[in-house]
Design a protein around this motif. Sequence first.
Motif, PDB file in Angstrom:
ATOM      1  N   UNK A  79       0.831  -1.195   0.000  1.00  0.00           N
ATOM      2  CA  UNK A  79       0.000   0.000   0.000  1.00  0.00           C
ATOM      3  C   UNK A  79       0.873   1.255   0.000  1.00  0.00           C
ATOM      4  N   UNK A  80       1.963   1.245   0.763  1.00  0.00           N
ATOM      5  CA  UNK A  80       2.850   2.410   0.795  1.00  0.00           C
ATOM      6  C   UNK A  80       3.547   2.603  -0.546  1.00  0.00           C
ATOM      7  N   UNK A  81       3.887   1.498  -1.218  1.00  0.00           N
ATOM      8  CA  UNK A  81       4.489   1.590  -2.556  1.00  0.00           C
ATOM      9  C   UNK A  81       3.510   2.243  -3.517  1.00  0.00           C
ATOM     10  N   UNK A  82       2.263   1.796  -3.477  1.00  0.00           N
ATOM     11  CA  UNK A  82       1.232   2.371  -4.340  1.00  0.00           C
ATOM     12  C   UNK A  82       1.078   3.862  -4.082  1.00  0.00           C
ATOM     13  N   UNK A  83       1.071   4.250  -2.809  1.00  0.00           N
ATOM     14  CA  UNK A  83       0.906   5.666  -2.480  1.00  0.00           C
ATOM     15  C   UNK A  83       2.126   6.479  -2.912  1.00  0.00           C
ATOM     16  N   UNK A  84       3.302   5.900  -2.797  1.00  0.00           N
ATOM     17  CA  UNK A  84       4.519   6.615  -3.216  1.00  0.00           C
ATOM     18  C   UNK A  84       4.495   6.909  -4.710  1.00  0.00           C
ATOM     19  N   UNK A  85       4.129   5.907  -5.510  1.00  0.00           N
ATOM     20  CA  UNK A  85       4.061   6.121  -6.956  1.00  0.00           C
ATOM     21  C   UNK A  85       2.915   7.058  -7.323  1.00  0.00           C
ATOM     22  N   UNK A  86       1.838   7.009  -6.547  1.00  0.00           N
ATOM     23  CA  UNK A  86       0.733   7.934  -6.781  1.00  0.00           C
ATOM     24  C   UNK A  86       1.196   9.374  -6.572  1.00  0.00           C
ATOM     25  N   UNK A  87       1.934   9.609  -5.483  1.00  0.00           N
ATOM     26  CA  UNK A  87       2.447  10.950  -5.206  1.00  0.00           C
ATOM     27  C   UNK A  87       3.402  11.420  -6.294  1.00  0.00           C
ATOM     28  N   UNK A  88       4.255  10.491  -6.763  1.00  0.00           N
ATOM     29  CA  UNK A  88       5.210  10.849  -7.818  1.00  0.00           C
ATOM     30  C   UNK A  88       4.494  11.208  -9.111  1.00  0.00           C
ATOM     31  N   UNK A  89       3.464  10.437  -9.462  1.00  0.00           N
ATOM     32  CA  UNK A  89       2.710  10.726 -10.679  1.00  0.00           C
ATOM     33  C   UNK A  89       2.006  12.076 -10.581  1.00  0.00           C
ATOM     34  N   UNK A 131      -2.905   9.010 -11.507  1.00  0.00           N
ATOM     35  CA  UNK A 131      -2.743   7.606 -11.879  1.00  0.00           C
ATOM     36  C   UNK A 131      -4.016   6.789 -11.701  1.00  0.00           C
ATOM     37  N   UNK A 132      -4.051   5.678 -12.379  1.00  0.00           N
ATOM     38  CA  UNK A 132      -5.131   4.708 -12.245  1.00  0.00           C
ATOM     39  C   UNK A 132      -4.594   3.553 -11.411  1.00  0.00           C
ATOM     40  N   UNK A 133      -5.214   3.287 -10.258  1.00  0.00           N
ATOM     41  CA  UNK A 133      -4.707   2.228  -9.371  1.00  0.00           C
ATOM     42  C   UNK A 133      -5.548   0.962  -9.520  1.00  0.00           C
ATOM     43  N   UNK A 134      -4.839  -0.152  -9.699  1.00  0.00           N
ATOM     44  CA  UNK A 134      -5.493  -1.439  -9.905  1.00  0.00           C
ATOM     45  C   UNK A 134      -4.925  -2.441  -8.909  1.00  0.00           C
ATOM     46  N   UNK A 135      -5.789  -3.175  -8.219  1.00  0.00           N
ATOM     47  CA  UNK A 135      -5.351  -4.211  -7.277  1.00  0.00           C
ATOM     48  C   UNK A 135      -5.931  -5.556  -7.740  1.00  0.00           C
ATOM     49  N   UNK A 136      -5.245  -6.259  -8.635  1.00  0.00           N
ATOM     50  CA  UNK A 136      -5.774  -7.530  -9.148  1.00  0.00           C
ATOM     51  C   UNK A 136      -5.848  -8.588  -8.054  1.00  0.00           C
ATOM     52  N   UNK A 137      -6.753  -9.548  -8.239  1.00  0.00           N
ATOM     53  CA  UNK A 137      -6.802 -10.698  -7.350  1.00  0.00           C
ATOM     54  C   UNK A 137      -5.641 -11.627  -7.682  1.00  0.00           C
ATOM     55  N   UNK A 138      -5.227 -12.401  -6.690  1.00  0.00           N
ATOM     56  CA  UNK A 138      -4.063 -13.271  -6.855  1.00  0.00           C
ATOM     57  C   UNK A 138      -4.241 -14.258  -7.997  1.00  0.00           C
ATOM     58  N   UNK A 139      -5.480 -14.733  -8.236  1.00  0.00           N
ATOM     59  CA  UNK A 139      -5.685 -15.777  -9.232  1.00  0.00           C
ATOM     60  C   UNK A 139      -5.936 -15.229 -10.633  1.00  0.00           C
ATOM     61  N   UNK A 140      -5.870 -13.922 -10.809  1.00  0.00           N
ATOM     62  CA  UNK A 140      -6.037 -13.360 -12.146  1.00  0.00           C
ATOM     63  C   UNK A 140      -4.800 -13.636 -12.984  1.00  0.00           C
TER      64      UNK A 140
END
Length: 245
Positions: free
Chosen positions: A64-74, A81-90
């Motif tokens: 989650x912190x990685x996602x937020x860091x890249x969001x801030x950078x973008x 940015x468009x944030x996507x959290x795929x399920x493990x089995x996708x």
Amino acid sequence: TVNRGRDFLGLADLNKQTIEDLLSGKRDSAAPITFGASDPSVVIMTWPCRDEGANGPLIDTEDQSVSESFTSAARALGIEPIKVHPHRDESLRDILNSLEAIAAQGNEREIQAIVVRHPRAGVPRQISDILRTHAYTSRVINAGDGSNEDPTEGFACIYPVWKLFGDLEGIKVLLLGDYLRDPVLRSTVYGLKNLGAEPHTLVIPGFSSPASAPEWPVATHPRLSDVTTVEVIVVAPFTFTRLAE
């Protein structure tokens, strides 16, 4: 080189000049990820590193912190940015279909970069392969793939050393961390080695030791007294999640 459509998948294959150009902020044809579209789009994809709960993906705190860091950078670049959290089995093919849907919804917006964090090594490269097979031009940024590499955080560890010494040729660096399981430390070692530095490591109880991997490009020492000649010590970030794995 960095290439695969100028993806940013790791530091192991980058030469000294390319790494120095990135550290100094130079933007040229050899550097990965430069934004040129008038209305670019960035997709941030983080897979769950723990089991999924009944209500959907359970996102690890670190992810989650990685996602937020890249969001801030973008956003600092003027990109929402468009944030996507795929399920493990996708499957990765499912992900490609999702990207096609995102592109279709965006009309004229071009997906210039896809930030990928996945618990399995090699997934960012596989996504890159799929994109190239379908003639997509989106660049893939590896934000950590299992125990393989995490080049963006590796750069964060290398940058202050480079600022301090400039040319790192022959500089002895002691790195402390979980050598074989920590992707940040692996990227840091690769980057320092390719910059001409001499990485050294110390055997630490409770951490994996590079002594079990002879191909690891570092000198390993059993005692701190053996490495008194190093010029800088880098302590790689780690989490209890990594320690528990």
